[in-house]
Enzyme design. Structure first.
Site, PDB file in Angstrom:
ATOM      1  N   SER A  66      38.724  -4.855  19.056  1.00  0.00           N
ATOM      2  CA  SER A  66      40.248  -4.287  18.095  1.00  0.00           C
ATOM      3  C   SER A  66      40.997  -3.930  19.223  1.00  0.00           C
ATOM      4  CB  SER A  66      39.957  -3.410  16.941  1.00  0.00           C
ATOM      5  OG  SER A  66      41.355  -3.427  16.513  1.00  0.00           O
ATOM      6  N   TYR A 100      37.946   3.875  12.853  1.00  0.00           N
ATOM      7  CA  TYR A 100      37.679   2.531  13.222  1.00  0.00           C
ATOM      8  C   TYR A 100      37.850   2.360  14.488  1.00  0.00           C
ATOM      9  CZ  TYR A 100      38.342  -2.582  13.203  1.00  0.00           C
ATOM     10  OH  TYR A 100      38.383  -3.824  13.385  1.00  0.00           O
TER      11      TYR A 100
END
Length: 247
Positions: free
Chosen positions: A142, A156
């Site tokens: 990501s 995350y």
């Protein structure tokens, strides 16, 4: 277009929808037989399999919970049992928990790390045991591994940053065997979980140089390149496909 992953066998985790489905379909179009895992979306997974088979390649959907300690290894073994080998592993399945750190406790930590870090580690470990020269491992990370723009993404981001370390470490370890390991870091991508017309879309678009969300197919194109002959001399790389979000 010439097949670039011709007659290879690929495993795509979390391949029933979004980026995972696009990757599975692209690899099949480029010549691979594909096994994809799913957790809940059996109907969507079956639809991906049907589309792959309609295009003339072999496909299989396997139910697997990436948070289960044994699921990743079992999925790899299922591929080898069915097709006799595994040439490409795409670690795509992910868990997203967003919120203030005070609201993210041990349970959320264990879930995110299990899916986003432990599962790719164990799947890569299992796949590497069967791969020969030319094997490919591609991790889907990501853009938050490099730049955390909005609050609430600490957990995350931690998991996707850990994946960078795994990618670079495995690249060094498996390189002498002719196996490449890379990571693709998508930016904002138009999926059902993060639609391009969602409430935060305008703010998100403002951070990208291109002023728009990406598409799953644009991520899949980079993955297929890395999985094929064109990616033979690329390893240990972390490639941003983010429209300039982190530029």
């Amino acid at each position: 277009m010439d097949d670039i992953v011709d007659n290879r066998v690929a495993l795509v985790t979390g391949g029933s929808r979004g980026i995972g489905a696009a990757v599975a379909l692209r690899l099949a179009r480029d010549g691979a037989d594909v096994v994809l895992t799913y957790q809940h979306a059996a109907e969507a997974a079956s639809a991906v399999v049907a589309e792959i088979e309609a295009g003339g390649r072999r496909a299989l959907a396997v139910r697997a919970d990436s948070g289960d300690r044994d699921a990743a290894t079992a999925a790899v073994e299922r591929v080898v049992d069915r097709f006799g080998r595994i040439d490409v592993l795409v670690n795509n399945a992910g868990a997203l928990r967003v919120g203030p750190i005070g609201e993210l406790g041990p349970a959320e930590f264990e879930e995110v790390v299990a899916v986003n870090v432990r599962a790719p580690f164990l799947a890569s470990r299992a796949a590497a045991a069967h791969m020969t020269a030319g094997g490919r491992i591609v991790n889907i990370g990501s853009n938050v591994a490099e730049r955390v723009t909005f609050p609430g993404f600490s957990l995350y981001a931690l998991s996707k940053s850990a994946l960078v370390g795994l990618t670079r470490g495995l690249a060094r370890e498996l390189g002498p065997r002719g196996i490449t390991v890379n990571q693709v870091n998508p930016g904002p991508v138009d999926t059902d979980m993060n639609p391009a017309d969602g409430p935060l879309a305008d703010a998100i678009n403002g951070f990208t140089a291109l002023g728009r969300f990406g598409t799953p197919d644009e991520i899949a194109a980079t993955v297929s390149h890395l999985a094929g002959d064109g990616g033979a001399y690329v390893t240990g790389a972390v490639i941003a496909v983010d429209g300039g979000f982190n530029g």
